[in-house]
Design an enzyme around this catalytic site. Structure first.
Site: not given
Length: 322
Positions: A165, A262, A292
């Site tokens: 991330s 995502d 995500h």
């Protein structure tokens, strides 16, 4: 078809944890989110079985600007032959939350499954420390690790950078800094659903409004915390938002993994395509029906097992098949 109807049924349970620990969209929500997120990770750590074959120890690393020190944690397989290859891991959290401790389980498992030494850095967070501070801290930590390779029992010629991330975006920025400042040699980079672009120009950056997972609203707030009024403008450094880097040639071989559902999907796919166009050996996986950070919240799901198997094989080729 709505977001929930598109999610892999095996990944639906993880959305419940995301609803409990709701990502922030304003400053008023940030401190509560940090506390709730830290508590969730502590609870998961208590419930997890410790890996007996992994030794853990800590080092203090100077911040890039000399304003204090950063925690660098080492995870070493007890059976590894040193000097060993190293994976330099950078935690996620939108650059507004997260810690080394929060990724202990991930890093121990990564060290165990790849049989390399994993190093995890605790960079300073926004909004208390904005702009380039996180990426500069992460780069400073990598430089220190390579300069102290003997102390850490790592091979400075076999180092990969990786992150999830926000940490994936920082890993990409660190690789760019290493290239442009003639810094440490990076053999490989693993970008797990990386946060790369503050401009919100892709379809997926707008598509998933209001979802339990990391949403466009969460993403916008995180970038604003980091960049302030500069967000979305030409003032933003490409080392901070790596999708802005015009020249990707000379970066290390790359693995990018992202879910179909995502917010970062399209910027990650575009970044992978640009790497290939620049002559960088690149592997891209888009996992169907995954949102995500699905792997964090559903560690036993078949899609998580597949993604980690893909990751481990890429590290084996990069760090061991020399």
């Amino acid at each position: 078809m709505g977001f929930l109807n598109r999610v892999d049924p095996e990944l639906v349970p993880g959305l419940s944890d995301m609803e409990v620990v709701k990502s922030p969209t304003s400053s008023n929500e940030l401190q509560a989110f940090r506390q709730d997120y830290a508590r969730l990770l502590r609870d998961r750590a208590k419930a997890a079985r410790p890996l007996e074959g992994i030794a853990r120890d800590d080092f203090e690393v100077p911040c890039f600007d000399g304003a204090g020190t950063l925690l660098l944690r080492r995870y070493s397989p007890k059976s590894v032959i040193t000097p060993a290859p190293a994976i330099y891991w950078i935690h996620g959290g939108g650059m507004i939350v997260g810690s080394v401790e929060g990724d202990d389980i991930y890093c121990e498992t990564l060290a165990n499954e790849t049989q390399v030494i994993v190093l995890s850095i605790d960079y300073r967070l926004a909004p208390e420390n904005g702009s380039a501070t996180p990426v500069e801290d992460a780069f400073a930590g990598l430089q220190w690790a390579v300069e102290h390779a003997g102390l850490l029992n790592i091979d400075p010629e076999r180092v990969a950078v990786a992150g999830g991330s926000a940490g994936g975006g920082l890993a990409a920025g660190v690789a760019m800094l290493a290239r442009d400042r003639y810094g440490p040699r990076i053999l490989f980079q693993h970008l797990l659903y990386p946060m790369l672009d503050d401009r919100e120009t892709t379809i997926s950056s707008q598509e998933f409004s209001g979802i339990p997972s990391w949403s466009p609203e969460n993403n916008r707030f995180a970038w604003q915390c980091l960049l302030g009024p500069a967000v979305g403008t030409s003032e933003v450094s490409p080392y901070v938002a790596p999708a802005r880097m015009p020249d990707l040639a000379g970066l290390p071989p790359t693995l990018i993994q992202v879910g179909e559902l995502d917010t970062f999907r399209d910027e990650d796919i575009d970044f992978a395509a640009r790497l290939m166009q620049a002559g960088v050996r690149t592997e891209l996986h888009v996992y169907p029906a995954a949102y995500h950070a699905w792997d964090v919240y559903n560690p036993a799901a078949r899609l998580t097992v597949q993604a980690y198997r893909d990751r481990n094989e890429a590290f084996r080729r990069a760090l061991w098949d020399q």
